[in-house]
Design a protein around this motif. Structure first.
Motif, mmCIF file in Angstrom:
data_model
loop_
_atom_site.group_PDB
_atom_site.id
_atom_site.type_symbol
_atom_site.label_atom_id
_atom_site.label_comp_id
_atom_site.label_asym_id
_atom_site.label_seq_id
_atom_site.Cartn_x
_atom_site.Cartn_y
_atom_site.Cartn_z
ATOM 1 N N LEU A 175 0.720 -1.238 -0.035
ATOM 2 C CA LEU A 175 0.011 -0.087 0.048
ATOM 3 C C LEU A 175 0.754 1.355 0.022
ATOM 4 O O LEU A 175 0.589 1.894 -0.685
ATOM 5 C CB LEU A 175 -0.945 0.108 1.202
ATOM 6 N N ASN A 176 2.136 1.173 0.897
ATOM 7 C CA ASN A 176 2.743 2.329 0.903
ATOM 8 C C ASN A 176 3.738 2.587 -0.348
ATOM 9 O O ASN A 176 3.860 3.525 -0.859
ATOM 10 C CB ASN A 176 3.829 2.381 2.081
ATOM 11 N N ALA A 177 4.321 1.541 -1.054
ATOM 12 C CA ALA A 177 4.867 1.553 -2.316
ATOM 13 C C ALA A 177 3.862 2.143 -3.206
ATOM 14 O O ALA A 177 4.476 2.877 -4.415
ATOM 15 C CB ALA A 177 5.560 0.069 -2.522
ATOM 16 N N LEU A 178 2.708 1.567 -3.468
ATOM 17 C CA LEU A 178 1.799 1.952 -4.407
ATOM 18 C C LEU A 178 1.481 3.783 -4.301
ATOM 19 O O LEU A 178 1.486 4.326 -5.295
ATOM 20 C CB LEU A 178 0.515 1.350 -4.393
ATOM 21 N N GLN A 179 1.523 4.070 -3.028
ATOM 22 C CA GLN A 179 1.392 5.544 -2.948
ATOM 23 C C GLN A 179 2.577 6.344 -3.326
ATOM 24 O O GLN A 179 2.484 7.302 -4.098
ATOM 25 C CB GLN A 179 1.189 5.863 -1.454
ATOM 26 N N LEU A 180 3.550 5.570 -3.196
ATOM 27 C CA LEU A 180 4.779 6.402 -3.643
ATOM 28 C C LEU A 180 4.851 6.531 -5.118
ATOM 29 O O LEU A 180 5.392 7.334 -5.781
ATOM 30 C CB LEU A 180 6.166 5.891 -3.080
ATOM 31 N N ALA A 181 4.309 5.463 -5.629
ATOM 32 C CA ALA A 181 4.464 5.231 -7.238
ATOM 33 C C ALA A 181 3.286 5.819 -7.863
ATOM 34 O O ALA A 181 3.173 5.857 -9.114
ATOM 35 C CB ALA A 181 4.280 3.771 -7.550
ATOM 36 N N GLY A 182 2.456 6.441 -6.942
ATOM 37 C CA GLY A 182 1.197 7.115 -7.405
ATOM 38 C C GLY A 182 0.223 6.275 -8.357
ATOM 39 O O GLY A 182 -0.476 6.635 -9.090
ATOM 40 N N LYS A 183 0.128 5.173 -7.654
ATOM 41 C CA LYS A 183 -0.918 4.116 -8.096
ATOM 42 C C LYS A 183 -2.003 3.589 -7.346
ATOM 43 O O LYS A 183 -1.541 3.916 -6.064
ATOM 44 C CB LYS A 183 -0.107 2.725 -8.706
ATOM 45 N N ARG A 184 -3.010 3.384 -7.758
ATOM 46 C CA ARG A 184 -3.918 2.606 -6.703
ATOM 47 C C ARG A 184 -4.152 1.164 -6.733
ATOM 48 O O ARG A 184 -3.864 0.572 -7.818
ATOM 49 C CB ARG A 184 -5.534 3.365 -7.147
ATOM 50 N N ILE A 185 -4.617 0.507 -5.766
ATOM 51 C CA ILE A 185 -4.728 -0.814 -5.631
ATOM 52 C C ILE A 185 -5.581 -1.428 -6.664
ATOM 53 O O ILE A 185 -5.621 -2.412 -7.164
ATOM 54 C CB ILE A 185 -4.740 -1.349 -4.187
ATOM 55 N N GLU A 186 -6.626 -0.337 -6.657
ATOM 56 C CA GLU A 186 -7.936 -0.949 -7.692
ATOM 57 C C GLU A 186 -7.460 -1.197 -9.288
ATOM 58 O O GLU A 186 -7.780 -1.836 -9.795
ATOM 59 C CB GLU A 186 -8.873 -0.182 -7.676
ATOM 60 N N ASP A 187 -6.230 -0.219 -9.591
ATOM 61 C CA ASP A 187 -5.910 -0.335 -10.869
ATOM 62 C C ASP A 187 -4.634 -1.093 -11.110
ATOM 63 O O ASP A 187 -4.457 -1.595 -12.352
ATOM 64 C CB ASP A 187 -5.691 1.182 -11.336
ATOM 65 N N MET A 188 -3.939 -1.501 -9.996
ATOM 66 C CA MET A 188 -2.664 -2.118 -10.396
ATOM 67 C C MET A 188 -2.918 -3.555 -10.957
ATOM 68 O O MET A 188 -3.712 -4.245 -10.952
ATOM 69 C CB MET A 188 -1.925 -2.225 -8.952
ATOM 70 N N ARG A 189 -1.969 -3.894 -11.892
ATOM 71 C CA ARG A 189 -1.806 -5.084 -12.327
ATOM 72 C C ARG A 189 -0.346 -5.868 -11.571
ATOM 73 O O ARG A 189 0.661 -5.392 -11.652
ATOM 74 C CB ARG A 189 -1.346 -5.168 -13.738
ATOM 75 N N ALA A 190 -0.802 -6.883 -10.870
ATOM 76 C CA ALA A 190 0.096 -7.715 -9.894
ATOM 77 C C ALA A 190 0.547 -8.932 -10.602
ATOM 78 O O ALA A 190 -0.612 -9.731 -11.090
ATOM 79 C CB ALA A 190 -0.234 -7.924 -8.674
ATOM 80 N N VAL A 191 1.868 -9.522 -10.347
ATOM 81 C CA VAL A 191 2.145 -10.824 -10.617
ATOM 82 C C VAL A 191 2.729 -11.542 -9.157
ATOM 83 O O VAL A 191 3.631 -11.078 -8.976
ATOM 84 C CB VAL A 191 3.171 -10.981 -11.794
ATOM 85 N N CYS A 192 2.326 -12.836 -9.018
ATOM 86 C CA CYS A 192 2.751 -13.301 -7.744
ATOM 87 C C CYS A 192 3.462 -14.645 -8.406
ATOM 88 O O CYS A 192 2.797 -15.541 -8.920
ATOM 89 C CB CYS A 192 1.691 -13.721 -6.803
ATOM 90 N N LEU A 193 4.592 -14.699 -8.100
ATOM 91 C CA LEU A 193 5.425 -15.901 -8.411
ATOM 92 C C LEU A 193 5.649 -16.970 -7.188
ATOM 93 O O LEU A 193 6.219 -16.771 -6.212
ATOM 94 C CB LEU A 193 6.850 -15.482 -8.808
ATOM 95 N N GLY A 194 4.739 -17.985 -7.204
ATOM 96 C CA GLY A 194 4.758 -18.852 -6.305
ATOM 97 C C GLY A 194 3.147 -18.966 -5.675
ATOM 98 O O GLY A 194 2.564 -17.967 -5.332
ATOM 99 N N ALA A 195 2.642 -20.217 -5.850
ATOM 100 C CA ALA A 195 1.106 -20.301 -5.789
ATOM 101 C C ALA A 195 0.997 -21.441 -4.516
ATOM 102 O O ALA A 195 -0.043 -21.951 -4.490
ATOM 103 C CB ALA A 195 0.575 -21.027 -6.955
ATOM 104 N N GLY A 196 1.917 -21.090 -3.647
ATOM 105 C CA GLY A 196 1.559 -21.869 -2.432
ATOM 106 C C GLY A 196 0.781 -21.236 -1.141
ATOM 107 O O GLY A 196 0.236 -20.315 -1.495
#
Length: 406
Positions: A175-196
């Motif tokens: 959440l803090n990194a998104l704020q610094l990047a000027g992005k919203r969590i509702e709009d972000m595209r995220a990749v998670c490597l690891g499905a455990g």
């Protein structure tokens, strides 16, 4: 680890007394009267009270401040299935952290169980002893079922830290990194490597915080988790998306966020270059991350990086979460730890990072200054304000969501 560090670790665990935890007596035992109150005949009266009203166990025994740290030894640190007994040093270590950071007492319990059913039954049968259950180092996918069924059967908090602990800390930092990047969590595209366990729990929590499921790509050993695959368990199926992306390289193209909970050096510089502006990289494999921060910063000067290591900024450290989550839950005798409580922990952690850092924190880490920014998106583990801020926020969420007894 160096050979010297291995030797020091063995000496630390072996001397002057084997192990890291012990039991202390909390009442006087110096006279015959003391002993008659502690045991027979005095102990009979609290027994009668508890037999009439089980809630009195919280008044007359240590139950209310006692957590079981329980493992089957199937996924201990990065060492894999080493067995229940070999996991004991880690469980004792978890007890040290509970006591140090939140003054919670712990019994560590190592369960030799050949099946999830045997493990579940064992834990359920001993649960009356405790105010809460912390599941630890249990391999996926069994860990999901174990936690779910124990939550259904028990009326005390059951929490698998490998799932939700990392998820809470990572989400707060994100959440803090998104704020610094000027992005919203509702709009972000995220990749998670690891499905455990950790990856699935983290993605679930991000959805609770507002992320859109269709914008989340999960990647396992066979590639992107998509709707065309027929090899997915029930937990991965919840993250299968309709996409033509198949590889990690495909998934990272134009992504805002990369979260790695996998293994060393799996995230390449080419993948980082393909990400969107001001990319956020949480390389959480420990001790060797998916990409080293110095390599990430050399590749792109606009990247925000977090790892699981203490020798880099922005450490995603579970000790920022589980002691305080349990402290808040125990303080109100919560029946469970629910999503509302986890979300409250995320927001409390994220908010604390925006406040001036106390001098004692700077002294503990040998720093002259520290302020919210790309190298400080999550509080430091030795911040004394954590015990002041997190448990009350979690306790209030428990009350508001109706799972608090008092």
């Amino acid at each position: 680890m160096s050979h010297k560090l291995y030797e020091d670790a063995l000496a630390y665990h072996a001397t002057p007394t084997p192990g890291k935890i012990a039991i202390r007596i909390t009442k006087p035992t110096k006279t015959q009267r003391d002993l008659s109150l502690a045991y027979s005949p005095g102990v009979a009266e609290p027994v009668r009270r508890i037999a009439r009203n089980p809630e009195d166990a919280y008044r007359y025994t240590a139950k209310g401040n006692l957590v079981a740290v329980i493992t089957d030894g199937s996924a201990v640190l990065g060492l894999g299935n080493v067995g229940a007994l070999a996991g004991k040093p880690v469980m004792e270590g978890k007890g040290v952290l509970f006591k140090t950071f939140a003054d919670i007492d712990v019994f560590d319990i190592e369960v030799n169980a050949d099946t999830p059913d045997a493990f579940i039954d064992t834990v359920a049968r001993i649960a009356d002893t405790f105010g809460g259950i912390n599941l630890e180092d249990i391999a996926a996918p069994h860990c999901f079922r174990i936690e779910r069924e124990l939550r259904e059967r028990l009326d005390i908090p059951v929490f698998h830290d490998d799932q939700h602990g990392t998820a809470v800390i990572a989400a707060a930092g994100l959440l803090n990194a998104l704020q610094l990047a000027g992005k919203r969590i509702e709009d972000m595209r995220a990749v998670c490597l690891g499905a455990g366990a950790t990856g699935i729990a983290t993605m679930n929590l991000l959805i609770q915080l507002g992320a859109r499921r269709e914008n989340l790509l999960m990647v396992d050993r066979k590639g992107v988790v998509h709707t065309g695959r027929e090899d997915l368990n029930e937990f991965k199926q919840g993250f299968a998306v309709n996409t033509d992306r198949r590889t990690l390289d495909d998934a990272c193209a134009d992504a805002d966020v990369f979260i790695g909970v996998s293994g060393p050096d799996l995230f390449t510089t080419d993948m980082l270059r393909s990400m969107a502006a001001t990319p956020i990289v949480f390389a959480l494999a420990n001790p060797d991350p998916e990409i080293l921060p110095e390599l990430a910063h050399k590749t792109r000067d606009d990247v925000i990086v977090a790892t699981g290591r203490s020798d880099y900024p922005n450490q995603i450290n579970n000790v920022l979460g589980f002691p305080y989550i349990f402290r808040g839950a125990l303080d109100v005798r919560a029946r469970t730890i629910n999503d509302d409580m986890l979300v409250a922990a995320v927001h409390a952690l994220a908010a604390l990072t925006h406040e001036p850092v106390p001098q004692e924190v700077l002294d503990a880490y040998g720093l002259e200054a520290l302020a919210f920014g790309t190298d400080y998106i999550i509080p430091k583990p030795f911040d004394p304000r954590l015990i002041e801020r997190l448990p009350p926020a979690i306790a209030e969420a428990a009350r508001q969501s109706g799972v608090a007894r008092n």
